[in-house]
Design a protein around this motif. Structure first.
Motif, PDB file in Angstrom:
ATOM      1  N   LYS A   1       0.820  -1.197   0.000  1.00 16.47           N
ATOM      2  CA  LYS A   1       0.000   0.000   0.000  1.00 16.47           C
ATOM      3  C   LYS A   1       0.863   1.259   0.000  1.00 16.47           C
ATOM      4  N   LYS A   2       1.895   1.248   0.840  1.00 15.44           N
ATOM      5  CA  LYS A   2       2.775   2.408   0.990  1.00 15.44           C
ATOM      6  C   LYS A   2       3.539   2.718  -0.298  1.00 15.44           C
ATOM      7  N   PHE A   3       3.922   1.660  -1.033  1.00 16.39           N
ATOM      8  CA  PHE A   3       4.796   1.869  -2.198  1.00 16.39           C
ATOM      9  C   PHE A   3       4.059   1.869  -3.529  1.00 16.39           C
ATOM     10  N   GLU A   4       2.764   1.684  -3.502  1.00 17.55           N
ATOM     11  CA  GLU A   4       2.022   1.679  -4.750  1.00 17.55           C
ATOM     12  C   GLU A   4       2.203   3.027  -5.448  1.00 17.55           C
ATOM     13  N   GLY A   5       2.560   2.978  -6.743  1.00 20.89           N
ATOM     14  CA  GLY A   5       2.695   4.227  -7.486  1.00 20.89           C
ATOM     15  C   GLY A   5       4.045   4.892  -7.354  1.00 20.89           C
ATOM     16  N   GLU A   6       4.974   4.308  -6.592  1.00 16.44           N
ATOM     17  CA  GLU A   6       6.342   4.823  -6.504  1.00 16.44           C
ATOM     18  C   GLU A   6       7.041   4.606  -7.845  1.00 16.44           C
ATOM     19  N   GLY A   7       7.660   5.638  -8.422  1.00 14.07           N
ATOM     20  CA  GLY A   7       8.266   5.459  -9.739  1.00 14.07           C
ATOM     21  C   GLY A   7       9.772   5.627  -9.773  1.00 14.07           C
ATOM     22  N   THR A   8      10.431   5.641  -8.618  1.00 14.80           N
ATOM     23  CA  THR A   8      11.859   5.971  -8.617  1.00 14.80           C
ATOM     24  C   THR A   8      12.744   4.747  -8.431  1.00 14.80           C
ATOM     25  N   GLY A   9      12.224   3.567  -8.705  1.00 13.46           N
ATOM     26  CA  GLY A   9      13.048   2.367  -8.567  1.00 13.46           C
ATOM     27  C   GLY A   9      12.812   1.685  -7.227  1.00 13.46           C
ATOM     28  N   HIS A  10      12.010   2.301  -6.389  1.00 15.15           N
ATOM     29  CA  HIS A  10      11.677   1.680  -5.114  1.00 15.15           C
ATOM     30  C   HIS A  10      10.189   1.373  -5.032  1.00 15.15           C
ATOM     31  N   ASP A  11       9.671   0.902  -6.139  1.00 16.83           N
ATOM     32  CA  ASP A  11       8.253   0.570  -6.171  1.00 16.83           C
ATOM     33  C   ASP A  11       8.006  -0.756  -5.453  1.00 16.83           C
ATOM     34  N   TRP A  12       6.753  -1.095  -5.265  1.00  9.30           N
ATOM     35  CA  TRP A  12       6.374  -2.367  -4.638  1.00  9.30           C
ATOM     36  C   TRP A  12       6.991  -3.544  -5.380  1.00  9.30           C
ATOM     37  N   HIS A  13       7.094  -3.458  -6.696  1.00 10.35           N
ATOM     38  CA  HIS A  13       7.627  -4.590  -7.471  1.00 10.35           C
ATOM     39  C   HIS A  13       9.087  -4.874  -7.113  1.00 10.35           C
ATOM     40  N   HIS A  14       9.863  -3.817  -6.829  1.00 11.31           N
ATOM     41  CA  HIS A  14      11.245  -4.033  -6.359  1.00 11.31           C
ATOM     42  C   HIS A  14      11.225  -4.772  -5.021  1.00 11.31           C
ATOM     43  N   ILE A  15      10.404  -4.295  -4.108  1.00  6.11           N
ATOM     44  CA  ILE A  15      10.318  -4.925  -2.780  1.00  6.11           C
ATOM     45  C   ILE A  15       9.878  -6.391  -2.934  1.00  6.11           C
ATOM     46  N   TYR A  16       8.886  -6.618  -3.785  1.00  4.53           N
ATOM     47  CA  TYR A  16       8.369  -7.964  -4.005  1.00  4.53           C
ATOM     48  C   TYR A  16       9.474  -8.893  -4.538  1.00  4.53           C
ATOM     49  N   ARG A  17      10.229  -8.391  -5.547  1.00  3.83           N
ATOM     50  CA  ARG A  17      11.313  -9.223  -6.100  1.00  3.83           C
ATOM     51  C   ARG A  17      12.356  -9.547  -5.027  1.00  3.83           C
ATOM     52  N   VAL A  18      12.724  -8.546  -4.230  1.00  4.00           N
ATOM     53  CA  VAL A  18      13.724  -8.761  -3.178  1.00  4.00           C
ATOM     54  C   VAL A  18      13.194  -9.768  -2.150  1.00  4.00           C
ATOM     55  N   TRP A  19      11.935  -9.639  -1.812  1.00  2.00           N
ATOM     56  CA  TRP A  19      11.296 -10.562  -0.845  1.00  2.00           C
ATOM     57  C   TRP A  19      11.369 -11.996  -1.360  1.00  2.00           C
ATOM     58  N   LYS A  20      10.911 -12.216  -2.598  1.00  3.92           N
ATOM     59  CA  LYS A  20      10.875 -13.572  -3.163  1.00  3.92           C
ATOM     60  C   LYS A  20      12.284 -14.118  -3.379  1.00  3.92           C
ATOM     61  N   SER A  21      13.187 -13.273  -3.848  1.00  7.15           N
ATOM     62  CA  SER A  21      14.532 -13.783  -4.106  1.00  7.15           C
ATOM     63  C   SER A  21      15.255 -14.034  -2.776  1.00  7.15           C
ATOM     64  N   ALA A  22      14.999 -13.212  -1.763  1.00  2.00           N
ATOM     65  CA  ALA A  22      15.579 -13.469  -0.430  1.00  2.00           C
ATOM     66  C   ALA A  22      15.043 -14.797   0.137  1.00  2.00           C
ATOM     67  N   GLU A  23      13.765 -15.068  -0.052  1.00  2.00           N
ATOM     68  CA  GLU A  23      13.199 -16.351   0.408  1.00  2.00           C
ATOM     69  C   GLU A  23      13.901 -17.524  -0.261  1.00  2.00           C
TER      70      GLU A  23
END
Ligand code: ADP
Ligand code: NI
Length: 219
Positions: free
Chosen positions: A18-40
Motif C-alpha cells: 500500500k505504501k509503495f504503490e505508485g512509486e516510480g523511482t526504482g523503489h516501487d512495490w515490485h522491487h520490494i516484491y522481487r527482493v522478498w521472493k529472491s531473499a526467500e
C-alpha cells in the motif's frame, strides 16, 4: 514459520504494498516484491531464520535515504514503530531494525558491515535487483527521474569515500555502473546469489560494450 509469524509477514506485505504503490523511482512495490521472493529463495540454501529474512526484505526500503537526506537510521525507526504496532516480539524487532539500517550500498570505498546471515541474504537479494536487465532499467529510470544525462564521455568516475559523497553524487547513469553496479558482484555474501550475480554482471558488460559502440555510431 509458525502461524503468528506468517500473519505478521502477511500484514507487513500488505502495509508495504500500500505504501509503495505508485512509486516510480526504482523503489516501487515490485522491487520490494522481487527482493522478498529472491531473499526467500536464497534463504532456503542457507542456515538462517526465514521469518527474519522475510520481514527484513519487506521493510528494507521503508524509509528511502534518498528522501531522508542520507539519514540511514530513519528506516530502523519506522521499522520499529510498525513491528511494535502489529505485536512482533522485541527480539525480532531488534534484529530486523538492525538489518534495515545496514542494507544500503554506501559508496565504492565505504566498507559495509552485515554481521547476521539473515541480513546477508537480504542484502544479496537487494543487490541482485540492482544488476542485470532489471538493474539497467532501474538505473535509467532513476537517472531520468533526477534529470541526469545518460552518459558523459568527459566524465571521471568517482570511487566515493563516504556515504555523504555517494549520496550527493550527480553522475550520469553510465557512471553509476562504475560507481556501484559493476562492483556489486564482488560484494555478494552467499554462493547462491554469487552465481546469479556473475551472469547478471556479464549481461551488463555486454550492454556497455553495445552502448559505447552505438554511441560512436559503430554498431
Ligand atoms: P537499493 O535499493 O539497492 O538500496 P538505492 O536506493 O541506492 O538502491 O537505489 C535504487 C535504484 O536506483 C537502484 O537500482 C540503484 O542502482 C539506482 N540508483 C541509485 N543511485 C543512482 C544513480 N546515481 N544513478 C542511476 N541509478 C541510481
Ligand atoms: Ni532496495
Amino acid at each position: 514459520m509458525n502461524s503468528h509469524q506468517i500473519e505478521i509477514v502477511e500484514k507487513t506485505a500488505q502495509f508495504i504494498q500500500k505504501k509503495f504503490e505508485g512509486e516510480g523511482t526504482g523503489h516501487d512495490w515490485h522491487h520490494i516484491y522481487r527482493v522478498w521472493k529472491s531473499a526467500e529463495n536464497i534463504a532456503k540454501t542457507e542456515d538462517c531464520d526465514p521469518y527474519i529474512v522475510s520481514l527484513s526484505a519487506l521493510l528494507h526500503d521503508i524509509a528511502d535515504h534518498k528522501f531522508y537526506d542520507g539519514d540511514l537510521m530513519e528506516g530502523s525507526r519506522q521499522t520499529k514503530t510498525w513491528l511494535k504496532e502489529i505485536g512482533a516480539d522485541d527480539d525480532t524487532i531488534e534484529k530486523v531494525a538492525d538489518i534495515v539500517s545496514r542494507v544500503s550500498f554506501k559508496g565504492a570505498n565505504v566498507k559495509d558491515d552485515m554481521p547476521s546471515i539473515e541480513g546477508q541474504v537480504v542484502q544479496d537479494a537487494d543487490r541482485l535487483d540492482a544488476i542485470g536487465a532489471i538493474g539497467i532499467a532501474r538505473a535509467f529510470a532513476y537517472g531520468g527521474n533526477k534529470n541526469r544525462s545518460l552518459y558523459d564521455p568527459s566524465e571521471k568516475y568517482e570511487m566515493h569515500e563516504s556515504f555523504d559523497a555517494y549520496h550527493k553524487s550527480e553522475s550520469s547513469t553510465i557512471a553509476h555502473f562504475y560507481e556501484k553496479l559493476l562492483l556489486l558482484k564482488d560484494r555478494i555474501h552467499t554462493a547462491t546469489a554469487k552465481k546469479i550475480a556473475e551472469e547478471r554482471h556479464q549481461y551488463m558488460e555486454t550492454f556497455l560494450e553495445q552502448f559505447y559502440g552505438e554511441w560512436e555510431g559503430k554498431r
